[in-house]
Design a protein around this motif. Structure first.
Motif, PDB file in Angstrom:
ATOM      1  N   VAL A   7       8.949-136.444 -64.332  1.00 45.72           N
ATOM      2  CA  VAL A   7       8.952-134.976 -64.404  1.00 45.72           C
ATOM      3  C   VAL A   7       7.628-134.487 -64.970  1.00 45.72           C
ATOM      4  N   ARG A   8       7.163-135.153 -66.008  1.00 51.35           N
ATOM      5  CA  ARG A   8       5.878-134.768 -66.610  1.00 51.35           C
ATOM      6  C   ARG A   8       4.744-134.935 -65.601  1.00 51.35           C
ATOM      7  N   GLY A   9       4.809-135.974 -64.780  1.00 55.29           N
ATOM      8  CA  GLY A   9       3.788-136.181 -63.751  1.00 55.29           C
ATOM      9  C   GLY A   9       3.774-135.051 -62.736  1.00 55.29           C
ATOM     10  N   VAL A  10       4.959-134.651 -62.284  1.00 57.44           N
ATOM     11  CA  VAL A  10       5.052-133.536 -61.331  1.00 57.44           C
ATOM     12  C   VAL A  10       4.524-132.260 -61.985  1.00 57.44           C
ATOM     13  N   TYR A  11       4.967-131.996 -63.197  1.00 58.35           N
ATOM     14  CA  TYR A  11       4.529-130.812 -63.934  1.00 58.35           C
ATOM     15  C   TYR A  11       3.007-130.790 -64.072  1.00 58.35           C
ATOM     16  N   GLN A  12       2.454-131.899 -64.512  1.00 56.80           N
ATOM     17  CA  GLN A  12       1.016-131.961 -64.747  1.00 56.80           C
ATOM     18  C   GLN A  12       0.224-131.822 -63.450  1.00 56.80           C
ATOM     19  N   HIS A  13       0.728-132.433 -62.375  1.00 57.15           N
ATOM     20  CA  HIS A  13       0.038-132.331 -61.086  1.00 57.15           C
ATOM     21  C   HIS A  13      -0.010-130.869 -60.626  1.00 57.15           C
ATOM     22  N   ILE A  14       1.134-130.204 -60.689  1.00 64.05           N
ATOM     23  CA  ILE A  14       1.173-128.802 -60.263  1.00 64.05           C
ATOM     24  C   ILE A  14       0.277-127.948 -61.165  1.00 64.05           C
ATOM     25  N   LYS A  15       0.354-128.166 -62.458  1.00 67.98           N
ATOM     26  CA  LYS A  15      -0.462-127.398 -63.395  1.00 67.98           C
ATOM     27  C   LYS A  15      -1.955-127.620 -63.153  1.00 67.98           C
ATOM     28  N   SER A  16      -2.334-128.850 -62.837  1.00 72.12           N
ATOM     29  CA  SER A  16      -3.749-129.186 -62.668  1.00 72.12           C
ATOM     30  C   SER A  16      -4.332-128.766 -61.320  1.00 72.12           C
ATOM     31  N   PHE A  17      -3.525-128.839 -60.263  1.00 73.28           N
ATOM     32  CA  PHE A  17      -4.081-128.674 -58.921  1.00 73.28           C
ATOM     33  C   PHE A  17      -3.605-127.445 -58.165  1.00 73.28           C
ATOM     34  N   TRP A  18      -2.609-126.770 -58.658  1.00 70.25           N
ATOM     35  CA  TRP A  18      -2.126-125.561 -58.005  1.00 70.25           C
ATOM     36  C   TRP A  18      -2.646-124.352 -58.772  1.00 70.25           C
ATOM     37  N   THR A  19      -2.850-123.271 -58.057  1.00 67.83           N
ATOM     38  CA  THR A  19      -3.208-122.031 -58.739  1.00 67.83           C
ATOM     39  C   THR A  19      -1.949-121.482 -59.415  1.00 67.83           C
ATOM     40  N   PRO A  20      -2.128-120.684 -60.454  1.00 68.44           N
ATOM     41  CA  PRO A  20      -0.946-120.065 -61.078  1.00 68.44           C
ATOM     42  C   PRO A  20      -0.119-119.254 -60.077  1.00 68.44           C
ATOM     43  N   ALA A  21      -0.781-118.622 -59.129  1.00 66.62           N
ATOM     44  CA  ALA A  21      -0.062-117.832 -58.121  1.00 66.62           C
ATOM     45  C   ALA A  21       0.825-118.720 -57.252  1.00 66.62           C
ATOM     46  N   MET A  22       0.344-119.902 -56.911  1.00 69.09           N
ATOM     47  CA  MET A  22       1.149-120.829 -56.106  1.00 69.09           C
ATOM     48  C   MET A  22       2.400-121.238 -56.870  1.00 69.09           C
ATOM     49  N   CYS A  23       2.234-121.546 -58.132  1.00 70.15           N
ATOM     50  CA  CYS A  23       3.364-121.949 -58.971  1.00 70.15           C
ATOM     51  C   CYS A  23       4.366-120.799 -59.104  1.00 70.15           C
ATOM     52  N   ARG A  24       3.871-119.610 -59.363  1.00 73.12           N
ATOM     53  CA  ARG A  24       4.762-118.442 -59.482  1.00 73.12           C
ATOM     54  C   ARG A  24       5.523-118.197 -58.187  1.00 73.12           C
ATOM     55  N   GLU A  25       4.828-118.351 -57.060  1.00 73.09           N
ATOM     56  CA  GLU A  25       5.482-118.128 -55.769  1.00 73.09           C
ATOM     57  C   GLU A  25       6.603-119.131 -55.541  1.00 73.09           C
ATOM     58  N   LEU A  26       6.354-120.402 -55.871  1.00 74.94           N
ATOM     59  CA  LEU A  26       7.394-121.415 -55.702  1.00 74.94           C
ATOM     60  C   LEU A  26       8.572-121.124 -56.631  1.00 74.94           C
ATOM     61  N   MET A  27       8.291-120.749 -57.858  1.00 75.69           N
ATOM     62  CA  MET A  27       9.360-120.443 -58.804  1.00 75.69           C
ATOM     63  C   MET A  27      10.172-119.230 -58.340  1.00 75.69           C
ATOM     64  N   ALA A  28       9.503-118.205 -57.839  1.00 79.02           N
ATOM     65  CA  ALA A  28      10.191-117.014 -57.341  1.00 79.02           C
ATOM     66  C   ALA A  28      11.043-117.356 -56.129  1.00 79.02           C
ATOM     67  N   TRP A  29      10.498-118.189 -55.250  1.00 82.45           N
ATOM     68  CA  TRP A  29      11.246-118.601 -54.067  1.00 82.45           C
ATOM     69  C   TRP A  29      12.500-119.361 -54.483  1.00 82.45           C
ATOM     70  N   GLN A  30      12.372-120.276 -55.432  1.00 87.02           N
ATOM     71  CA  GLN A  30      13.519-121.062 -55.885  1.00 87.02           C
ATOM     72  C   GLN A  30      14.583-120.166 -56.509  1.00 87.02           C
ATOM     73  N   THR A  31      14.157-119.143 -57.227  1.00 87.38           N
ATOM     74  CA  THR A  31      15.109-118.204 -57.834  1.00 87.38           C
ATOM     75  C   THR A  31      15.907-117.472 -56.763  1.00 87.38           C
ATOM     76  N   LYS A  32      15.234-117.103 -55.675  1.00 91.49           N
ATOM     77  CA  LYS A  32      15.902-116.380 -54.587  1.00 91.49           C
ATOM     78  C   LYS A  32      16.753-117.301 -53.721  1.00 91.49           C
ATOM     79  N   HIS A  33      16.464-118.600 -53.718  1.00 92.25           N
ATOM     80  CA  HIS A  33      17.165-119.571 -52.868  1.00 92.25           C
ATOM     81  C   HIS A  33      17.650-120.753 -53.712  1.00 92.25           C
TER      82      HIS A  33
END
Length: 73
Positions: A27-53
């Protein structure tokens, strides 16, 4: 970036770390990868999508990592 692309990439990251026998490390690896290589907007979009679905299929490690992002916010 489209939600479908983000979901696909997130699931690929989850699958990569799935071979780690220690779930917390994975889990920490996934978290760190997303934090390091994704823009904050990408992360927010995925989180918003998951909330809606909430019944949509995201890799369990990705779901756990998203919960870590929520805690950090």
């Amino acid at each position: 970036m489209s939600s479908e692309s983000l979901i696909k990439m997130a699931n690929q990251i989850g699958q990569y770390f799935a071979s780690e026998p220690d779930k917390a490390v994975a889990v920490r690896g996934v978290y760190q990868h997303i934090k390091s290589f994704w823009t904050p907007a990408m992360c927010r979009e995925l989180m918003a999508w998951q909330t809606k679905h909430p019944d949509a299929v995201l890799h369990p490690l990705v779901l756990a990592a998203l919960m870590e992002f929520e805690k950090a916010a």
